[in-house]
Design a protein around this motif. Sequence first.
Motif, short mmCIF file in Angstrom:
data_model
loop_
_atom_site.label_atom_id
_atom_site.label_comp_id
_atom_site.label_asym_id
_atom_site.label_seq_id
_atom_site.Cartn_x
_atom_site.Cartn_y
_atom_site.Cartn_z
N GLY A 74 24.12 107.11 -52.48
CA GLY A 74 25.40 107.46 -53.08
C GLY A 74 26.16 108.45 -52.25
N ARG A 110 25.31 109.55 -48.66
CA ARG A 110 24.19 108.61 -48.43
C ARG A 110 22.90 109.06 -49.11
N GLU A 170 32.94 104.23 -59.58
CA GLU A 170 31.97 105.23 -59.11
C GLU A 170 31.82 105.31 -57.60
N THR A 171 31.89 104.18 -56.89
CA THR A 171 31.73 104.29 -55.44
C THR A 171 33.06 104.64 -54.76
N CYS A 231 34.80 95.23 -56.77
CA CYS A 231 34.69 96.07 -57.96
C CYS A 231 35.39 95.41 -59.15
N LYS A 241 28.00 96.73 -53.48
CA LYS A 241 26.72 97.08 -54.09
C LYS A 241 25.84 95.84 -54.19
N ILE A 267 32.97 108.29 -54.95
CA ILE A 267 32.10 108.89 -53.93
C ILE A 267 32.80 108.90 -52.57
N GLU A 268 33.46 107.79 -52.23
CA GLU A 268 34.20 107.75 -50.96
C GLU A 268 35.26 108.85 -50.93
N PHE A 290 23.15 100.58 -54.83
CA PHE A 290 23.82 101.32 -55.89
C PHE A 290 23.70 102.82 -55.61
N PRO A 291 24.60 103.62 -56.22
CA PRO A 291 24.56 105.06 -55.93
C PRO A 291 23.21 105.72 -56.17
N PRO A 344 36.11 101.23 -53.01
CA PRO A 344 34.77 100.99 -53.55
C PRO A 344 33.85 100.35 -52.51
N ARG A 345 32.57 100.70 -52.64
CA ARG A 345 31.57 100.14 -51.72
C ARG A 345 30.97 98.87 -52.30
#
Length: 451
Positions: free
Chosen positions: A201, A204, A176-177, A403, A193, A180-181, A196-197, A190-191
């Motif tokens: 997310g 931002r 999921e992240t 992740c 966490k 988003i990136e 969390f989104p 991935p970011r």
Amino acid sequence: MAEFEPVLLANIHQEDSHTLRAYESTGGYAGLKKVLGGMSADGVKELVKASGLRGRGGAGFPTGLKWTFLPKDHPGPIYFCLNADESEPGTFNNRILMEEDPHQVIEGLIISCFATAASTAYFYMRYEYPLAWKRVQAAVDECYAAGYLGKDILGSGYSLDIFLHRGAAAYICGEETGLIESLEGRRAWPRIKPPFPAVEGAFRKPTVVNNVETAACVKQIVDRGAGWFRSIGVPPDPNNPRDPGSFGPKLYCLSGHIEKPGCYEAPLGITVNELIDNYGGGVWRGRKAKAAIPGGISMGLLTADEFDCPLDFAGPGKYGCLGLGTAAVVVIDETVPMVDFLHNSCQFFSHESCGQCTPCREGTSWALKMMNRIKAGKGRLKDLDLLLEIADNIGIIPGTTICGLADGAAWPMKNAIRKFRGEFEEYIKRTNPDGYMETNPVPVLEIIGAH
Ligand SMILES: Cc1cc2nc3c(=O)[nH]c(=O)nc-3n(C[C@H](O)[C@H](O)[C@H](O)COP(=O)(O)O)c2cc1C
Ligand code: SF4
């Protein structure tokens, strides 16, 4: 349990099932009208919570609960990302929904956005799905023309825009992240966490990420009620206070060595045996099964003796697998060497690791180098323990990576070697009779050469 009636795939055999006309002819968008005509956002959230719906994208997180993590009375925009990256090997249920019944997904998405007060939805779709892309875009266009999208939908005062975004053709874009990136125009790394989104997310801002099938389930829950949803599937285990149960219908992707591969709708909790025999027509060519992947390759392996495993969120974990994942079952027949299976799996994860975390980047490529060597007849028995040591030390579960890709790489290694150790040992001894007991480090040049 009441007699099971498929709902998620109910429309797909209708002529032109992907069009608005066909969808509305079977009551499509009645749920949206009901929601916008008299339900509050909190009311929809409560309904989804009461249904016990758990996300269908892989982690099985309770959907209604995830929605409540959004900050209350947030002054700025809230975004919704629909995860249509569908990158888990063996998984194609999202594709069937998007190609054959895109309006079901879009209706579920609009309702989900209303419940979470999202003003913009990004439909992030796997790059390799040209037909789904065309049909979803056409369906979105039809929705704008019909007043189901855009400003002041159906005179309710609620406005929503949906944008399609084409994926960047990598497994990690489905995390999921990472998604988003990628949506923001960067490499899909991935970011870390938290946050969390739901808190920070896309761009931002607070963001919900849900899977395509999850959205379709939301639509069905609005139409049929939380009680209907809870009447299907498996109730919580009374001996496990952390088990929220596994409710609702599920789309099972069945592939590999099977007579009738396909996407089948069944209640959560059906066993692997039932899926293979009652839906898939048995193992192909009259052969026996040796193993099966229970929910995408990252979930690990079941042996044929374990096919009584129920395919609910808790089932595969009780058989040593990572979980239900995407419920994509790949059947492996008796002719397949497990060395080939694991080699293939290691190739995939080594290629798809985004490279940010050392244990994942180095662990997956080291495992591949060993599997290359084993396959080439230069394996040592010691390599099996080394592979297990790598597998036990990469991933979120041991706490060494950002992740879950590394956990997904580890589970096929753990399950294949622990459940089929004798076969691996026999292969190594047969193909490397002079060197299988070797314990000295393998020369670097040999490692590089083997790769
Ligand atoms: C490596 C990796 C790949 C993933 N790929 C997907 C994917 O293709 N589609 C998906 O919906 N979720 C995928 N997920 C799970 C998402 O991160 C996220 O949990 C999910 O989209 C949330 O939706 P849900 O709550 O509706 O299941 C992936 C996770 C990981 C760790
Ligand atoms: S675990 Fe692997 S894929 Fe995930 S962020 Fe780390 S390096 Fe990237």
